[in-house]
Motif scaffolding. Sequence first.
Motif, PDB file in Angstrom:
ATOM      1  N   GLU A  12      21.481  82.277  61.430  1.00  0.00           N
ATOM      2  CA  GLU A  12      20.169  82.969  61.547  1.00  0.00           C
ATOM      3  C   GLU A  12      19.889  82.597  63.147  1.00  0.00           C
ATOM      4  O   GLU A  12      19.849  81.635  63.472  1.00  0.00           O
ATOM      5  CB  GLU A  12      19.240  82.645  60.786  1.00  0.00           C
ATOM      6  CG  GLU A  12      19.415  82.816  59.221  1.00  0.00           C
ATOM      7  CD  GLU A  12      19.853  84.359  58.895  1.00  0.00           C
ATOM      8  OE1 GLU A  12      19.267  85.157  59.485  1.00  0.00           O
ATOM      9  OE2 GLU A  12      20.659  84.339  58.021  1.00  0.00           O
ATOM     10  N   LYS A  16      22.694  87.106  68.295  1.00  0.00           N
ATOM     11  CA  LYS A  16      23.946  88.110  68.199  1.00  0.00           C
ATOM     12  C   LYS A  16      23.564  89.697  68.316  1.00  0.00           C
ATOM     13  O   LYS A  16      24.020  90.270  68.900  1.00  0.00           O
ATOM     14  CB  LYS A  16      24.912  87.913  67.170  1.00  0.00           C
ATOM     15  CG  LYS A  16      24.169  88.155  65.676  1.00  0.00           C
ATOM     16  CD  LYS A  16      25.073  87.851  64.714  1.00  0.00           C
ATOM     17  CE  LYS A  16      24.447  88.028  63.422  1.00  0.00           C
ATOM     18  NZ  LYS A  16      23.514  89.119  63.355  1.00  0.00           N
ATOM     19  N   GLU A  39      25.912  95.526  59.628  1.00  0.00           N
ATOM     20  CA  GLU A  39      26.140  95.127  58.316  1.00  0.00           C
ATOM     21  C   GLU A  39      25.152  94.154  57.764  1.00  0.00           C
ATOM     22  O   GLU A  39      24.913  93.362  58.329  1.00  0.00           O
ATOM     23  CB  GLU A  39      27.451  94.696  57.744  1.00  0.00           C
ATOM     24  CG  GLU A  39      28.788  95.636  58.079  1.00  0.00           C
ATOM     25  CD  GLU A  39      29.663  95.714  56.911  1.00  0.00           C
ATOM     26  OE1 GLU A  39      29.795  94.692  56.329  1.00  0.00           O
ATOM     27  OE2 GLU A  39      30.556  96.656  57.095  1.00  0.00           O
ATOM     28  N   ARG A  50      20.849  97.105  52.273  1.00  0.00           N
ATOM     29  CA  ARG A  50      20.243  96.360  52.939  1.00  0.00           C
ATOM     30  C   ARG A  50      18.638  96.056  52.540  1.00  0.00           C
ATOM     31  O   ARG A  50      18.475  94.566  52.538  1.00  0.00           O
ATOM     32  CB  ARG A  50      20.267  96.803  54.450  1.00  0.00           C
ATOM     33  CG  ARG A  50      19.470  95.840  55.484  1.00  0.00           C
ATOM     34  CD  ARG A  50      19.522  96.361  56.850  1.00  0.00           C
ATOM     35  NE  ARG A  50      19.287  95.149  57.648  1.00  0.00           N
ATOM     36  CZ  ARG A  50      20.047  94.156  58.427  1.00  0.00           C
ATOM     37  NH1 ARG A  50      21.352  94.381  58.185  1.00  0.00           N
ATOM     38  NH2 ARG A  50      19.378  93.444  59.032  1.00  0.00           N
ATOM     39  N   ALA A 100      30.968  87.149  57.554  1.00  0.00           N
ATOM     40  CA  ALA A 100      29.665  86.865  57.059  1.00  0.00           C
ATOM     41  C   ALA A 100      29.787  86.152  55.648  1.00  0.00           C
ATOM     42  O   ALA A 100      29.072  85.471  54.952  1.00  0.00           O
ATOM     43  CB  ALA A 100      28.430  87.829  57.521  1.00  0.00           C
ATOM     44  N   THR A 101      30.295  87.353  54.622  1.00  0.00           N
ATOM     45  CA  THR A 101      30.675  86.864  53.046  1.00  0.00           C
ATOM     46  C   THR A 101      31.115  85.853  53.046  1.00  0.00           C
ATOM     47  O   THR A 101      30.850  85.017  52.063  1.00  0.00           O
ATOM     48  CB  THR A 101      31.209  88.365  52.658  1.00  0.00           C
ATOM     49  OG1 THR A 101      30.602  89.411  53.090  1.00  0.00           O
ATOM     50  CG2 THR A 101      30.956  88.219  51.165  1.00  0.00           C
TER      51      THR A 101
HETATM   52  P1  TMP Z   1      21.458  90.193  60.034  1.00  0.00           P
HETATM   53  O1  TMP Z   1      20.006  89.425  59.893  1.00  0.00           O
HETATM   54  O2  TMP Z   1      22.210  89.557  60.920  1.00  0.00           O
HETATM   55  O3  TMP Z   1      21.052  91.606  60.192  1.00  0.00           O
HETATM   56  O4  TMP Z   1      22.052  89.850  58.759  1.00  0.00           O
HETATM   57  C1  TMP Z   1      21.658  90.212  57.434  1.00  0.00           C
HETATM   58  C2  TMP Z   1      21.656  89.022  56.598  1.00  0.00           C
HETATM   59  O5  TMP Z   1      22.511  89.035  55.455  1.00  0.00           O
HETATM   60  C3  TMP Z   1      21.674  87.592  57.194  1.00  0.00           C
HETATM   61  O6  TMP Z   1      20.878  86.818  56.697  1.00  0.00           O
HETATM   62  C4  TMP Z   1      23.088  87.279  56.726  1.00  0.00           C
HETATM   63  C5  TMP Z   1      23.137  87.936  55.399  1.00  0.00           C
HETATM   64  N1  TMP Z   1      24.708  88.302  54.958  1.00  0.00           N
HETATM   65  C6  TMP Z   1      25.402  87.735  54.046  1.00  0.00           C
HETATM   66  O7  TMP Z   1      24.684  86.999  53.339  1.00  0.00           O
HETATM   67  N2  TMP Z   1      26.523  88.231  53.512  1.00  0.00           N
HETATM   68  C7  TMP Z   1      27.119  89.200  54.293  1.00  0.00           C
HETATM   69  O8  TMP Z   1      28.306  89.696  53.977  1.00  0.00           O
HETATM   70  C8  TMP Z   1      26.497  89.925  55.421  1.00  0.00           C
HETATM   71  C9  TMP Z   1      26.983  91.313  56.198  1.00  0.00           C
HETATM   72  C10 TMP Z   1      25.340  89.416  55.533  1.00  0.00           C
END
Ligand code: TMP
Length: 214
Positions: A12, A16, A39, A50, A100-101
């Motif tokens: 966080e 990026k 994503e 989302r 990220a997952t």
């Molecule tokens: P972002 O804030 O970078 O747009 O990402 C969305 C949030 O979702 C961020 O807290 C990370 C989380 N996330 C996951 O936990 N797993 C995932 O696969 C993805 C793509 C995002």
Amino acid sequence: MAGWFITFEGVEGSGKTTQIRLAGEFLRERGLPVVVTQEPGGTPLGDRIRELLLNRGGFDISGEAEVFLFAAARAQHTDAVILPALEAGKIVLCDRFSDATIAYQAYGRGLPQEPVREICRFASRGLVPHLTILFDLPVEAGLERAFRRIAGRESNLREDRFEREHLDFHRRIREGYLAIARQEPGRLKVVDASAGIEPTRREVQSVLSAFLGG
Ligand code: TMP
């Protein structure tokens, strides 16, 4: 597949999202066909997912349910946006993808890695980024930036479900990302995100230039 698939990852507040925008401008100025996407999101279904996942709702979402929701968003995004753009020869810059997952749900939530990886492979049809830029910084610094950004939004638009998790959760995610980078040093390039927008922008440009051949 003719195009290049480049993902941007990080904890966080790693900056990026700003950097992906600047990278898109950098490549477009060079006349390259670029698609910038994110994503979860990038499609109408992804945008709905989302909202479910990130906005503070009145209901619980288990770790397992979280994996499937991110995977559902990814499956639609891969099919409807990413693969067609790659087939058309475009450079796809994607703000987060399967790493990220692995970092958030496997390392962060503590879910077992192999099923999470398998679900990611299924959702993305086995698509692996050609290059992943990992924006790394201490989680305390990132969260401070993230909360400053969130405070500027109206309360019903605050995507803060993950930011509000405890510090150890974020530390595990950072460790997870760095572990993936050690496992796949050819694909992941770690960029120091603590230095501010301008030095980070220069580093990203040099990674992209080296990758795309000058
Ligand atoms: P972002 O804030 O970078 O747009 O990402 C969305 C949030 O979702 C961020 O807290 C990370 C989380 N996330 C996951 O936990 N797993 C995932 O696969 C993805 C793509 C995002």
